[in-house]
Write an enzyme that holds these catalytic residues in place. Structure first.
Site, PDB file in Angstrom:
ATOM      1  N   SER A  14      34.156   5.980   6.926  1.00  0.00           N
ATOM      2  CA  SER A  14      33.653   7.072   6.077  1.00  0.00           C
ATOM      3  C   SER A  14      32.832   6.530   4.915  1.00  0.00           C
ATOM      4  CB  SER A  14      34.810   7.946   5.559  1.00  0.00           C
ATOM      5  OG  SER A  14      35.525   7.271   4.555  1.00  0.00           O
ATOM      6  N   SER A 137      33.396  -2.617  -8.236  1.00  0.00           N
ATOM      7  CA  SER A 137      33.050  -1.323  -8.825  1.00  0.00           C
ATOM      8  C   SER A 137      32.475  -1.526 -10.227  1.00  0.00           C
ATOM      9  CB  SER A 137      34.289  -0.442  -8.926  1.00  0.00           C
ATOM     10  OG  SER A 137      34.033   0.685  -9.738  1.00  0.00           O
ATOM     11  N   TYR A 150      43.149   1.120 -10.431  1.00  0.00           N
ATOM     12  CA  TYR A 150      41.866   0.934  -9.730  1.00  0.00           C
ATOM     13  C   TYR A 150      41.022  -0.139 -10.438  1.00  0.00           C
ATOM     14  CZ  TYR A 150      37.469   2.029  -7.416  1.00  0.00           C
ATOM     15  OH  TYR A 150      36.295   1.937  -6.686  1.00  0.00           O
TER      16      TYR A 150
HETATM   17  N1  LIG Z   1      32.566   6.227  -4.098  1.00  0.00           N
HETATM   18  C1  LIG Z   1      32.392   5.631  -5.268  1.00  0.00           C
HETATM   19  O1  LIG Z   1      31.964   6.259  -6.245  1.00  0.00           O
HETATM   20  C2  LIG Z   1      32.696   4.170  -5.421  1.00  0.00           C
HETATM   21  C3  LIG Z   1      32.337   3.554  -6.622  1.00  0.00           C
HETATM   22  C4  LIG Z   1      32.605   2.205  -6.793  1.00  0.00           C
HETATM   23  C5  LIG Z   1      33.188   1.482  -5.771  1.00  0.00           C
HETATM   24  N2  LIG Z   1      33.550   2.092  -4.611  1.00  0.00           N
HETATM   25  C6  LIG Z   1      34.160   1.278  -3.560  1.00  0.00           C
HETATM   26  O2  LIG Z   1      33.390   1.366  -2.392  1.00  0.00           O
HETATM   27  C7  LIG Z   1      34.198   1.141  -1.243  1.00  0.00           C
HETATM   28  C8  LIG Z   1      33.966   2.250  -0.228  1.00  0.00           C
HETATM   29  O3  LIG Z   1      34.408   3.456  -0.817  1.00  0.00           O
HETATM   30  P1  LIG Z   1      33.901   4.911  -0.402  1.00  0.00           P
HETATM   31  O4  LIG Z   1      33.625   5.604  -1.657  1.00  0.00           O
HETATM   32  O5  LIG Z   1      32.895   4.849   0.669  1.00  0.00           O
HETATM   33  O6  LIG Z   1      35.300   5.512   0.115  1.00  0.00           O
HETATM   34  P2  LIG Z   1      35.823   6.187   1.445  1.00  0.00           P
HETATM   35  O7  LIG Z   1      34.815   7.101   2.028  1.00  0.00           O
HETATM   36  O8  LIG Z   1      37.167   6.701   1.115  1.00  0.00           O
HETATM   37  O9  LIG Z   1      35.953   4.936   2.428  1.00  0.00           O
HETATM   38  C9  LIG Z   1      36.980   4.002   2.301  1.00  0.00           C
HETATM   39  C10 LIG Z   1      37.056   3.240   3.611  1.00  0.00           C
HETATM   40  O10 LIG Z   1      38.100   2.242   3.502  1.00  0.00           O
HETATM   41  C11 LIG Z   1      38.965   2.364   4.631  1.00  0.00           C
HETATM   42  N3  LIG Z   1      40.319   1.968   4.257  1.00  0.00           N
HETATM   43  C12 LIG Z   1      41.052   2.387   3.187  1.00  0.00           C
HETATM   44  N4  LIG Z   1      42.267   1.828   3.215  1.00  0.00           N
HETATM   45  C13 LIG Z   1      42.313   1.032   4.311  1.00  0.00           C
HETATM   46  C14 LIG Z   1      43.301   0.208   4.888  1.00  0.00           C
HETATM   47  N5  LIG Z   1      44.516   0.073   4.339  1.00  0.00           N
HETATM   48  N6  LIG Z   1      43.013  -0.459   6.030  1.00  0.00           N
HETATM   49  C15 LIG Z   1      41.801  -0.319   6.612  1.00  0.00           C
HETATM   50  N7  LIG Z   1      40.808   0.435   6.104  1.00  0.00           N
HETATM   51  C16 LIG Z   1      41.072   1.114   4.978  1.00  0.00           C
HETATM   52  C17 LIG Z   1      38.892   3.851   5.011  1.00  0.00           C
HETATM   53  O11 LIG Z   1      39.181   4.021   6.377  1.00  0.00           O
HETATM   54  P3  LIG Z   1      40.541   4.630   6.971  1.00  0.00           P
HETATM   55  O12 LIG Z   1      41.082   5.614   5.990  1.00  0.00           O
HETATM   56  O13 LIG Z   1      40.095   5.203   8.264  1.00  0.00           O
HETATM   57  O14 LIG Z   1      41.423   3.429   7.144  1.00  0.00           O
HETATM   58  C18 LIG Z   1      37.409   4.126   4.792  1.00  0.00           C
HETATM   59  O15 LIG Z   1      36.653   3.723   5.926  1.00  0.00           O
HETATM   60  C19 LIG Z   1      35.639   1.068  -1.776  1.00  0.00           C
HETATM   61  O16 LIG Z   1      36.009  -0.293  -1.911  1.00  0.00           O
HETATM   62  C20 LIG Z   1      35.549   1.729  -3.132  1.00  0.00           C
HETATM   63  O17 LIG Z   1      36.535   1.292  -4.027  1.00  0.00           O
HETATM   64  C21 LIG Z   1      33.320   3.428  -4.408  1.00  0.00           C
END
Ligand SMILES: NC(=O)c1ccc[n+]([C@@H]2O[C@H](COP(=O)([O-])OP(=O)(O)OC[C@H]3O[C@@H](n4cnc5c(N)ncnc54)[C@H](OP(=O)(O)O)[C@@H]3O)[C@@H](O)[C@H]2O)c1
Length: 257
Positions: A14, A137, A150
């Site tokens: 996702s 982040s 976080y």
């Molecule tokens: N969105 C933001 O604003 C933002 C900002 C700064 C940094 N980030 C970072 O960017 C990265 C991606 O985030 P996103 O926003 O795209 O979030 P997201 O849509 O929730 O995606 C998170 C992904 O991580 C996987 N995941 C979570 N826990 C896991 C586990 N225990 N084992 C295997 N896979 C796992 C989820 O897959 P499943 O649930 O299918 O396992 C999903 O594919 C993260 O590291 C997040 O902290 C996001």
């Protein structure tokens, strides 16, 4: 990316990960995609036959991660690019400091990433122009309210990748860190506060992949938002605390989201 690479991408089911997977697949790279949910990975694999290894795994489970790496080793024998993007976010709502919440966030964001590094390094050492990328982040530029877990996990990721850059240079393994601002993904969908300058996950994925291709040490975006955060982070502590404390939610609003 012009030359076909063997890529391991975590968190591919996702948000930014799914968008990066789409874009990398369209560019013709070989992908090993990991997440706990198989469906989005299988759908992508169907659209790009022969190009994608679907590896469902919980990254907090070291055995599962080692099995994932064994599958990649059997298929390709090496990795050229590893993007450790999987992560989670939970906010702390005081007055109760929840150590179980803290442990969950650290397990996924830090220990999950560390498991992948252990499993990926031998494969990267056998790769061509190997590149290891971690996703941190922008929260690490300024301590923010409710981000005890976080923020601490992403500060650990930042230090981890900066330290690895020093140690992996002897094997010519490049290391990059991604520091996104707010991105529209399922992870931020539940946020009950304003998210200034939020970008789409499609755009975020494009920015990250462009930064990787350019070999950027740190890939930060969006630029203006990052500049503001870094400016606040560089202020005298008393002024920084005054500004950021205003973002804290009063305890009386506890449980209101
Ligand atoms: N969105 C933001 O604003 C933002 C900002 C700064 C940094 N980030 C970072 O960017 C990265 C991606 O985030 P996103 O926003 O795209 O979030 P997201 O849509 O929730 O995606 C998170 C992904 O991580 C996987 N995941 C979570 N826990 C896991 C586990 N225990 N084992 C295997 N896979 C796992 C989820 O897959 P499943 O649930 O299918 O396992 C999903 O594919 C993260 O590291 C997040 O902290 C996001």
């Amino acid at each position: 990316m012009s030359i076909q690479k063997r890529v391991w991408l975590t968190g591919a089911s996702s948000g930014m990960g799914l968008n990066m997977a789409e874009q990398l697949a369209a560019q013709g790279h070989k992908l090993a995609l990991t997440a706990r949910s198989a469906k989005p990975l299988l759908e992508l694999a169907e659209r790009y036959p022969g190009q994608i290894l679907v590896i469902t795994a919980d990254l907090t489970d070291l055995n599962a991660v080692q099995t994932a790496a064994e599958r990649i080793n059997s298929a390709w024998g090496a990795l050229d690019l590893v993007i450790l993007n999987a992560g989670t976010c939970e906010y702390m709502d005081l007055p109760t400091f929840d150590s179980a919440l803290f442990a969950r966030v650290m397990q996924t964001n830090v220990q999950g990433t560390v498991h992948c590094i252990e499993a990926a390094l031998p494969l990267l050492r056998a790769g061509t122009k190997p590149h290891l990328v971690g996703v941190g982040s922008s929260v690490t530029y300024v301590p923010l309210p409710r981000a005890e877990a976080y923020g601490a996990s992403k500060a650990a990721v930042r230090y981890l990748f900066q330290s690895l850059e020093l140690d992996l240079a002897q094997w010519d393994i490049k290391v990059s860190l991604v520091s996104p601002g707010f991105v529209d993904t399922p992870l931020t969908a539940a946020n009950d506060f304003p998210m200034p300058m939020q970008v789409s996950s499609e755009k975020a994925a494009r920015t990250i992949l462009r930064g990787i291709e350019r070999g950027q040490r740190e890939i930060r975006f969006p630029t203006v938002f990052i500049s503001i955060l870094r400016l606040i982070g560089s202020l005298p502590a008393a002024l920084r605390v005054l500004l950021t404390r205003r973002l804290a939610r009063p305890a009386s609003e506890e449980g209101s989201n």
